[in-house]
Scaffold this active site. Structure first.
Site, short mmCIF file in Angstrom:
data_model
loop_
_atom_site.label_atom_id
_atom_site.label_comp_id
_atom_site.label_asym_id
_atom_site.label_seq_id
_atom_site.Cartn_x
_atom_site.Cartn_y
_atom_site.Cartn_z
CD GLU A 44 -29.42 -6.85 11.15
OE1 GLU A 44 -29.40 -6.71 12.38
OE2 GLU A 44 -30.42 -7.23 10.52
CB CYS A 248 -34.20 -8.67 11.35
SG CYS A 248 -34.94 -8.77 12.98
CG ASN A 378 -31.79 -13.01 14.15
OD1 ASN A 378 -30.87 -12.80 14.95
ND2 ASN A 378 -32.72 -12.10 13.88
CD GLU A 379 -34.39 -10.88 17.48
OE1 GLU A 379 -33.56 -10.55 18.33
OE2 GLU A 379 -35.27 -10.10 17.05
O1 AHR Z 1 -29.70 -5.45 16.21
C1 AHR Z 1 -30.82 -4.97 15.58
C2 AHR Z 1 -31.93 -6.00 15.49
O2 AHR Z 1 -32.34 -6.38 16.77
C3 AHR Z 1 -31.54 -7.30 14.86
O3 AHR Z 1 -31.64 -7.28 13.48
C4 AHR Z 1 -32.54 -8.26 15.43
O4 AHR Z 1 -32.03 -9.57 15.48
C5 AHR Z 1 -32.88 -7.67 16.76
O5 AHR Z 1 -34.24 -7.59 16.95
#
Ligand code: AHR
Length: 653
Positions: A44, A248, A378-379
């Protein structure tokens, strides 16, 4: 009857080939197939992982697109100093009329009334300085045009920390239209905090944009490539897949911040830079083409994650109130949004004659990238709005690409409302996989070792997309190792797993812990990294039960854990023995049921003090040690306190 015989014979052969481990009359370990893609990585752009990190560009804010919305106080000239050396007279401004490209709207205008002596220009400090190596080649480029006057001479310099010139060249800007100019520098001395200077040394008005400096030695020598040492440390994990671009970052801070892959491909000066959800700026120089290419270069499968038509539930700073900031793509726009996802698959896999395959080919890669996995969401908060949009995207991808392994999402925690709702939705739709996320204490990983033993094998499979124990000590790493043996044991249901986050730059870290820390000249693989590496380098395709017995009386799973996997391609068998306690623990190993093994093995031990860490001051303190190791078909193995041992037995080839 006769027509059935050949297929019956091939079935029997397949059965024999599938059970080569068992020797007649001996104890029978049982083998089951597990995922061949189990351990990969999560990339990320957080903690300056991309710009200022893995992306090889050394100039910060090269296209003058920084804004206060990226980060409070930032502006188009952030990271640039205005220089008027000697008695030069003139001015600098940021302009936007007739830019280099509409996606790249700002540029700098330098107006020199009198260059008296030395000239007037700009100096870039890079990302915490530009780290130059002696004797290495650096490719400089910029786009420029003359606005008034005849040809305008530029003096381009690399300077050290004290402003001493390390290398320089002159470039006459001659065209009234935007044109790219190039030069190569070879400084003869190193400097960890150098700068790049562009001076106008003659009278006139000149516009500049996309001022760039790259080391020629990028990873695999790719143009617009990646920082070689950092990419190599990542490649050394031997990941089976790379998830990107988040996290995120993928679903963004509000609708205008969703990660739009289409804006990250094509010529770099035409890509759309944007605010990074982690409070900085993304140039998109490291875009989807570069991600796919990196995967190919390290032999990993690409695993892009796209937003499910909704933004992060924490958009607009709603972290603390449980995420009510989810914003949704209007339903009227969902057809176009869904088409973008389908186009992504075509960009990766379509023939070079297809619309998007042609763009991949134009970037230099006519062959497909063989995309097998796509994450949607994503979550996310599992709201009705999310469900509606997820269903649309999933249905379209599944209809057009029925073999695509689509990955759904089940919230940010190992249990709870979003977990339950996400699982229910994925089960109802028969989505191939779901993406679980959890960050927990090391103790949690030890006591939850049996989590996946009871998972329903008929439901969607699991991608454990983000996990880490809270810390970078050896105890954290060993707890993760113990848990990873359980992922192998359950490799029939857990198909993919990636520690998160991967990278963090010193001084720019928004999230701890991370797997690899770095600054401009040093890379620090954490102790957690070496656990990931040992599992990554020693993956199997079958899990073999009944080979390792834990120490009698050890508290099941919470102090010790073990696994045995076999790689069907090589016939190698790999044992992993984990001791998360303060005392040595004796395991029993029985290899007598496995045949075709060379008992002259290699053993790697990774151990140290419970609190041991790797740091910038001492980046390679705790490292695995490998040596030849002779085993017998039955043997006792005493695992040292706080250790992971990997014993690899070669299959007789
Ligand atoms: O890994 C860091 C963050 O943790 C990621 O962006 C998110 O998906 C999670 O909350």
């Amino acid at each position: 009857m006769t027509t059935l015989l050949p297929s019956l014979r091939s079935l029997l052969c397949a059965a024999v080939l599938a059970t080569p481990l068992l020797a007649a009359g001996q104890a029978k370990p049982t083998a089951k197939a597990i995922s061949p893609d189990l351990f990969g990585i999560f990339f990320e752009d957080i903690n300056y992982a991309a710009d200022g990190g893995l992306y090889g560009e050394l100039v910060q804010n090269r296209s003058f697109e920084y804004t206060p919305s990226d980060h409070g106080g930032w502006h188009p000239l952030t990271s640039w100093d205005y220089l008027h050396e000697g008695y030069a007279m003139g001015s600098v401004s940021v302009e936007s009329a007739a830019p280099l490209h509409a996606n790249n709207p700002h540029y700098v205008q330098l107006r020199v009334e009198n260059p008296l002596q030395k000239g007037l220009g700009l100096k870039n400090a890079g990302f915490d300085g530009i780290a130059l190596k002696a004797g290495e080649k650096y490719d400089f480029s910029l786009w420029a045009r003359v606005k008034s006057g005849a040809a305008v001479p530029l003096l381009v310099q690399l300077r050290d920390k004290k402003d001493k010139v390390l290398a320089e060249t002159t470039l006459p800007v001659q065209t009234a239209n935007w044109q790219q100019y190039h030069a190569t520098f070879t400084p003869t001395v190193a400097d960890p905090e150098a700068s790049l200077v562009v001076l106008v040394t003659g009278k006139g008005v000149v516009d500049l944009d996309m001022v760039s400096l790259f080391p020629q030695k990028t990873f695999h020598n790719r143009p617009n490539g990646l920082r070689a040492d950092l990419a190599q440390v990542i490649g050394d994990l031997k990941p089976k897949f790379v998830r990107f671009p988040g996290g995120c970052l993928a679903h963004g801070d509000g609708l205008d911040n969703l990660y739009d892959w289409k804006k990250t491909v094509g010529p770099v000066e035409q890509r759309v830079a944007q605010r990074n959800i982690w409070n900085y700026h993304q140039t998109a120089g490291l875009g989807y083409f570069e991600y796919f290419q990196f995967c190919e270069d390290i032999g990993a499968k690409p695993l892009p994650v796209v937003a499910a038509g909704v933004s992060c539930q924490n958009s607009g700073g709603t972290w603390k109130i449980g995420g009510t900031g989810q914003q949704c793509v209007p339903l009227a726009d969902m057809a176009a949004y869904t088409q973008d996802v389908l186009d992504l698959v075509e960009y990766a896999n379509g023939p070079a004659t297809s619309t998007w395959g042609a763009k991949r080919a134009a970037a230099g890669h006519p062959a497909p990238f063989n995309l097998e996995y796509v994450g949607i969401g994503n979550e996310d908060k599992i709201t009705p709005e999310f469900e509606e949009r997820f269903k649309m995207i999933y249905a379209a991808v599944h209809a057009k690409y029925p073999k695509m392994q689509v990955i759904g999402t089940v919230g940010p925690s190992p249990k709870g409302e979003d977990y339950d709702k996400g699982w229910a939705l994925a089960s109802q739709l028969n989505v191939p996989l779901v993406d679980e996320h959890y960050y927990e204490k090391p103790k949690w990983f030890l006591t939850n070792n049996r989590r996946y033993d009871t998972y329903d094998r008929k439901r969607p499979k699991v991608y454990l997309g983000e996990y880490a124990s809270w810390g970078n000590t050896l105890f954290n790493a060993v707890a993760e190792a113990a848990y990873m043996t359980s992922l192998e044991r359950n490799g029939d249901v857990v198909r993919l797993a990636s520690y998160a986050p991967l990278l963090a730059k010193e001084g720019h870290t928004q999230w701890n812990p991370d797997l690899i820390y770095f600054n401009n000249s040093t890379v620090v693989p954490t102790v957690n990294y070496y656990v990931q590496q040992l599992f990554g380098q020693n993956q199997g395709t079958e899990y073999v039960a009944g080979v390792v017995a834990p120490p009698a009386g050890a508290v099941a799973d919470t102090t010790v854990a073990a696994s045995c996997v076999r790689d069907a391609k090589t016939g190698d068998v790999i044992l992993k023995l984990v001791n998360a306690s303060a005392t040595a623990q004796p395991f029993q190993v029985d290899l007598s049921g496995l045949k075709g093994l060379n008992l002259a093995a290699t053993r790697t031990i990774f151990t140290g003090d419970k609190d041991a860490k790797n740091t910038f001051a001492s980046p390679r303190t705790v490292m695995p040690k490998t040596a030849a190791y002779k085993v017998k078909s039955h043997f006792a193995y005493e695992a040292q306190p706080y250790s992971l041992t990997v014993i690899r037995l070669r299959g007789k080839r």
